[in-house]
Structure formats: structure tokens, C-alpha cells
Design a protein around this motif. Structure first.
Motif, PDB file in Angstrom:
ATOM      1  N   ILE A   1       0.703  -1.225  -0.431  1.00  0.00           N
ATOM      2  CA  ILE A   1       0.051  -0.107   0.161  1.00  0.00           C
ATOM      3  C   ILE A   1       1.238   1.381   0.043  1.00  0.00           C
ATOM      4  N   ALA A   2       1.863   1.131   0.483  1.00  0.00           N
ATOM      5  CA  ALA A   2       2.883   2.529   0.492  1.00  0.00           C
ATOM      6  C   ALA A   2       3.705   2.917  -0.906  1.00  0.00           C
ATOM      7  N   GLY A   3       3.760   1.771  -1.364  1.00  0.00           N
ATOM      8  CA  GLY A   3       4.811   1.681  -2.874  1.00  0.00           C
ATOM      9  C   GLY A   3       3.255   2.120  -3.810  1.00  0.00           C
ATOM     10  N   THR A   4       1.692   1.890  -3.483  1.00  0.00           N
ATOM     11  CA  THR A   4       1.125   2.476  -4.321  1.00  0.00           C
ATOM     12  C   THR A   4       0.516   3.823  -3.610  1.00  0.00           C
ATOM     13  N   VAL A   5       0.340   4.466  -2.161  1.00  0.00           N
ATOM     14  CA  VAL A   5       0.567   5.287  -2.248  1.00  0.00           C
ATOM     15  C   VAL A   5       1.847   6.967  -2.924  1.00  0.00           C
ATOM     16  N   LEU A   6       3.040   6.069  -2.800  1.00  0.00           N
ATOM     17  CA  LEU A   6       4.056   6.729  -3.702  1.00  0.00           C
ATOM     18  C   LEU A   6       3.752   7.365  -4.862  1.00  0.00           C
ATOM     19  N   LEU A   7       3.445   5.641  -5.870  1.00  0.00           N
ATOM     20  CA  LEU A   7       2.894   5.848  -6.971  1.00  0.00           C
ATOM     21  C   LEU A   7       2.184   7.116  -7.718  1.00  0.00           C
ATOM     22  N   ILE A   8       0.953   6.981  -6.526  1.00  0.00           N
ATOM     23  CA  ILE A   8      -0.182   7.786  -6.810  1.00  0.00           C
ATOM     24  C   ILE A   8       0.661   9.119  -6.549  1.00  0.00           C
ATOM     25  N   ALA A   9       1.035   9.190  -5.772  1.00  0.00           N
ATOM     26  CA  ALA A   9       1.474  10.716  -5.293  1.00  0.00           C
ATOM     27  C   ALA A   9       2.535  11.345  -6.407  1.00  0.00           C
ATOM     28  N   THR A  10       2.954  10.370  -6.918  1.00  0.00           N
ATOM     29  CA  THR A  10       3.763  10.821  -7.839  1.00  0.00           C
ATOM     30  C   THR A  10       2.379  11.443  -9.416  1.00  0.00           C
ATOM     31  N   ILE A  11       2.073  10.610  -9.241  1.00  0.00           N
ATOM     32  CA  ILE A  11       0.879  11.105 -10.121  1.00  0.00           C
ATOM     33  C   ILE A  11       0.269  12.048 -10.293  1.00  0.00           C
ATOM     34  N   GLY A  12       0.223  12.827  -9.354  1.00  0.00           N
ATOM     35  CA  GLY A  12      -1.038  13.763  -8.900  1.00  0.00           C
ATOM     36  C   GLY A  12      -0.061  15.078  -8.406  1.00  0.00           C
ATOM     37  N   ALA A  13       1.572  14.837  -8.074  1.00  0.00           N
ATOM     38  CA  ALA A  13       2.724  15.982  -8.509  1.00  0.00           C
ATOM     39  C   ALA A  13       2.762  16.136  -9.820  1.00  0.00           C
ATOM     40  N   ILE A  14       2.980  15.257 -10.957  1.00  0.00           N
ATOM     41  CA  ILE A  14       3.090  16.071 -12.281  1.00  0.00           C
ATOM     42  C   ILE A  14       1.384  16.249 -12.327  1.00  0.00           C
ATOM     43  N   ALA A  15       0.479  15.674 -12.247  1.00  0.00           N
ATOM     44  CA  ALA A  15      -1.251  16.469 -12.919  1.00  0.00           C
ATOM     45  C   ALA A  15      -0.946  17.804 -12.098  1.00  0.00           C
ATOM     46  N   ILE A  16      -0.654  17.841 -10.949  1.00  0.00           N
ATOM     47  CA  ILE A  16      -0.210  19.770 -10.028  1.00  0.00           C
ATOM     48  C   ILE A  16       0.660  20.660 -10.880  1.00  0.00           C
ATOM     49  N   ALA A  17       1.693  19.931 -10.991  1.00  0.00           N
ATOM     50  CA  ALA A  17       2.856  20.843 -11.212  1.00  0.00           C
ATOM     51  C   ALA A  17       2.884  21.091 -12.228  1.00  0.00           C
ATOM     52  N   PRO A  18       2.766  23.192 -12.425  1.00  0.00           N
ATOM     53  CA  PRO A  18       1.702  24.304 -14.267  1.00  0.00           C
ATOM     54  C   PRO A  18       3.362  23.627 -15.407  1.00  0.00           C
ATOM     55  N   ARG A  19       2.223  23.421 -16.056  1.00  0.00           N
ATOM     56  CA  ARG A  19       3.528  23.232 -17.266  1.00  0.00           C
ATOM     57  C   ARG A  19       4.048  24.508 -17.909  1.00  0.00           C
ATOM     58  N   ARG A  20       4.699  24.005 -18.665  1.00  0.00           N
ATOM     59  CA  ARG A  20       5.870  25.667 -19.228  1.00  0.00           C
ATOM     60  C   ARG A  20       5.021  26.023 -20.387  1.00  0.00           C
ATOM     61  N   SER A  21       4.061  25.341 -20.717  1.00  0.00           N
ATOM     62  CA  SER A  21       3.684  26.589 -21.914  1.00  0.00           C
ATOM     63  C   SER A  21       2.367  26.955 -21.340  1.00  0.00           C
ATOM     64  N   GLN A  22       1.825  26.834 -19.877  1.00  0.00           N
ATOM     65  CA  GLN A  22       0.794  27.361 -19.601  1.00  0.00           C
ATOM     66  C   GLN A  22       1.276  28.699 -18.790  1.00  0.00           C
ATOM     67  N   GLY A  23       2.595  28.717 -18.988  1.00  0.00           N
ATOM     68  CA  GLY A  23       2.938  30.648 -17.860  1.00  0.00           C
ATOM     69  C   GLY A  23       4.624  30.788 -17.643  1.00  0.00           C
ATOM     70  N   THR A  24       4.884  31.226 -17.888  1.00  0.00           N
ATOM     71  CA  THR A  24       6.600  31.177 -17.051  1.00  0.00           C
ATOM     72  C   THR A  24       6.782  30.903 -16.052  1.00  0.00           C
ATOM     73  N   LEU A  25       7.347  30.908 -14.969  1.00  0.00           N
ATOM     74  CA  LEU A  25       7.790  31.179 -14.146  1.00  0.00           C
ATOM     75  C   LEU A  25       8.822  31.890 -13.724  1.00  0.00           C
TER      76      LEU A  25
END
Lengths: 146, 254
Positions: free
Chosen positions: B230-254
Motif C-alpha cells: 500500500i505504501a508503494g501504491t501511495v508513492l505511485l499515486i503521489a508521483t502521478i498527482g505531483a505531475i498532474a498538479i505541477a504547472p506546465r511551461r506552456s501555460q505560463g512562465t515561472l
């Protein structure tokens, strides 16, 4: 008063936890808020390993490994959230996010809600979902219903 | 007043610590920081005087005091430093001191893995601080105006006082009691003889190697295999979530 080894460890863990709570409550920097949460996790980890040694079984240390895992997940998610929030307001101040209502909605107080008139501002960049998959094809012609 | 005489030793360092944290909080006014530092030092020394160990095993006690004092002082400086870069560095010091405490608790593997995990995490956090907060070059205004420092300090130290009072009253472990379970009103049970769990995979023959990799690995991948998955699954889900939340460079600049 003489304290045992276990009690000293528990006191250190409690102190670290409380310092983390104070930092969590007072700081306004988003990154420092996340670091204070990690500080609280450190205090809890000290408690777990102290009890593990006291009782002589590895369960406390195993649980600390799980705490480490969850802390890693939390750090990754928090940093990406902070990046996303920073991109919108160009600041790490948490006060800027104290109000999550939308600016184009009217402000009212009391029980009487005025009728809501939404005027879409084309200049405001609202978040939108990206469409996933293909658009379903609609069949022209007569639809058969049973 | 028997009660106040008994618990005065507990109250004075708490009040001193509360004053120190409150005083050291960053503020727009210039305050002599040495006053808060002296109060914090006095509080820590009084707490350490309370924690005088039983005679014997001096090296261990000295090591414990060094690591504990380093952890607490660095934590206090972390939450009161007005520069987020220095706060991240103080947090690294807290992590090192906590790893030292892990070593004293017979957990060498945990100590090493904590250093490895948090080294990466702290470096990334450090990069973030430099990238985001330091763009203006100087300390920003919101880092110098904490939210309600007095209320938070008083509330936090009241909570700490409650915890310490509970430990002092009901946490005593005297060797006279022979029962394996905690007495009513005492929440720390005596360590009992380890009875082997029939479902457990961990070897129980030698209680002195608690923190060794063998015992830890047997327990982790034997008793807690489902939790590991379950901890491995949580890590995987957190990774997917972080990638989904993180802003794309195409939507704006940092």
C-alpha cells in the motif's frame, strides 16, 4: 527528579513537535509551513524509535519507515502545489490565499442571498479541464428508442 | 503549596521558552535578539537539569544531550529565522540531530535512510526557496510579519506543558512494579518478555539486534507486507498527482 532514557526521548520528541506546531501556525511562507510539518514528523519519529527500543521489537522502526514514505509523498505533492500556487500569484505569501472565493461573484453578508449574476470576464484566466479522449461521434438520422 | 513547589520546575522553563520563541519571532521592529537567546538557553539548561540521568553510562548521556540540544535549538532557530534559506539550512541540522538520536535508539538503518531521503528533499526545497523566494534579492515582507506569534507561542507551550505534566505524573516507570501492563493512570507499560507471535516472521531470539537489517527486513517484508504494497501504491499515486498538479511551461512562465 530523575528521568529514564525513554522519558527524556519522549520530552525531546514533544518539544520538536510543539516547535513544529508553532512554526506551522505563525510563518507565512508556504515553504516554511511545509518544513514545519516535516519537523512535527521528526518529533513523532523520535517517539516511535524510543518506544521500539524500550519494548525491544522492531515494529516502531517499521512504522518510522512508513512515516518516512508518507513524508516523501507529502513533500513532493506540497512542492508541486507550491509551484502551482506561486505561478498564479507570484508570491509565497499564504495570506494571498486566505480568500478562495471568486472575484467576480458579489459579496454579501447575512442570510439573504442576493440573486447571483455572473458576468464572465474574458481577461481572467480561469482553470479549465483539458479534454481527454476523442469526441464521440453522433449519428445523424432517426434515433431508435426501445 | 506543595503542588506549585513540585511543578514549578516544569513551569519556569516553559514560560522562558514561550517568551524566547515569541521574542525571537521575526518582526518589523528591531529587538535585541540576545535577550531571547538567553531565555531559550536558560530554558534548555533547566530542562536538561530536570533530565539528569541515573548514574552510569556517561558517554551515552552526553551524546543524548548533545543531539537533543542540537535538535531543539536548531528547530527553534528554524521557525524564527526571517530568511527562508537559513531556515532550510537549520532544518537540515535538525534532521542530522534527529538521525543521531535514531542511532542512540539502536536504529542505524533508519538513521542512514533518513539522511538519504531528507538530503534529496532538502536540496530540492533549497532550490525552490532560491528559485521562488529569493527573486527579489532581499528578505520579503511576509517573512518578517508572522501570524499571531504571541497566541501561537502561548498555545503551543500550554500544549507542551500539558504533555510534560502528563509524562511527569503518569509516565513514571519505577522498577518496583512487576505487572506487565500499565497501571490505571499510567500509560507506559513495562517492557515485557517478548513472546513470539506465531504469525510473525521476525526472529526473536536475540533482542539486542533490534535495529539490524535482518530483523527489520524480516518484520517489514513479513509482518507488514501488505502495508508495504500500500505504501508503494501511495508513492505511485503521489508521483502521478505531483505531475498532474505541477504547472506546465506552456501555460505560463515561472
Amino acid at each position: 527528579m530523575t528521568a529514564t532514557v525513554l522519558e527524556s526521548q519522549l520530552i525531546v520528541g514533544a518539544t520538536l513537535f510543539i516547535l513544529g506546531v508553532i512554526g506551522f501556525l505563525t510563518r507565512r511562507n508556504l515553504i516554511l509551513i511545509m518544513l514545519s510539518a516535516e519537523l512535527m514528523l521528526h518529533g513523532v519519529s523520535i517517539n516511535l524509535t524510543a518506544f521500539s527500543r524500550y519494548h525491544g521489537n522492531p515494529q516502531g522502526q517499521v512504522f518510522t519507515i512508513f512515516v518516512l514514505t508518507i513524508a516523501a509523498c507529502e513533500a513532493g505533492l506540497a512542492l508541486s502545489l507550491i509551484l502551482s500556487l506561486y505561478q498564479r500569484r507570484k508570491s509565497l505569501d499564504v495570506f494571498l490565499w486566505g480568500k478562495l472565493g471568486e472575484d467576480d461573484l458579489p459579496v454579501f453578508s447575512g442570510s439573504q442571498a442576493p440573486p447571483v449574476t455572473v458576468t464572465a470576464d474574458p481577461n481572467v484566466d480561469l482553470p479549465h479541464l483539458t479534454p481527454a479522449g476523442r469526441m464521440p461521434k453522433t449519428q445523424p438520422g432517426p434515433q431508435t428508442k426501445t | 503549596m506543595d503542588w506549585s513547589k513540585e511543578n514549578g520546575l516544569l513551569i519556569i522553563p516553559l514560560v522562558l521558552g514561550c517568551f524566547a520563541v515569541c521574542w525571537l519571532m521575526p518582526s518589523t521592529r528591531q529587538r535585541p535578539r540576545i535577550l531571547g537567546g538567553l531565555a531559550a538557553l536558560a530554558a534548555i539548561l533547566m530542562m536538561q537539569a530536570m533530565l539528569l540521568p541515573p548514574a552510569g553510562d556517561y558517554v551515552r548521556s552526553v551524546l543524548f544531550f548533545v543531539f537533543a540540544a542540537a535538535a531543539v535549538i536548531s528547530a527553534g532557530l528554524m521557525i524564527t529565522d526571517r530568511n527562508p534559506v537559513y531556515a532550510a539550512l537549520w532544518f537540515a541540522l535538525v534532521t542530522l540531530a534527529v538521525c543521531g538520536l535514531f542511532l542512540l535508539n539502536a536504529a542505524p538503518f533508519l538513521s542512514a535512510s533518513t539522511i538519504i531521503v531528507y538530503a534529496g528533499a532538502i536540496i530540492v526545497t533549497f532550490l525552490f526557496v532560491i528559485m521562488l523566494a529569493q527573486q527579489s534579492g532581499t528578505a520579503t515582507s511576509y517573512d518578517q510579519q508572522p501570524i499571531q506569534p504571541l497566541m501561537a507561542s502561548v498555545g503551543g507551550f500550554i500544549l507542551l506543558g500539558a504533555l510534560l505534566f502528563t509524562l511527569q505524573e503518569w509516565g513514571h516507570i519505577d522498577g518496583t512494579s512487576t505487572s506487565e501492563h500499565a497501571e490505571p493512570g499510567q500509560f507506559i507499560a513495562l517492557p515485557k518478555e517478548i513472546e513470539p507471535n506465531p504469525l510473525s516472521q521476525a526472529p526473536h531470539d536475540n533482542p539486542h539486534e533490534i535495529g539490524s537489517l535482518r530483523v527489520l527486513g524480516r518484520s517489514l517484508f513479513g509482518d507488514y507486507l501488505f502495508s508495504v504494497e500500500i505504501a508503494g501504491t501511495v508513492l505511485l499515486i503521489a508521483t502521478i498527482g505531483a505531475i498532474a498538479i505541477a504547472p506546465r511551461r506552456s501555460q505560463g512562465t515561472l
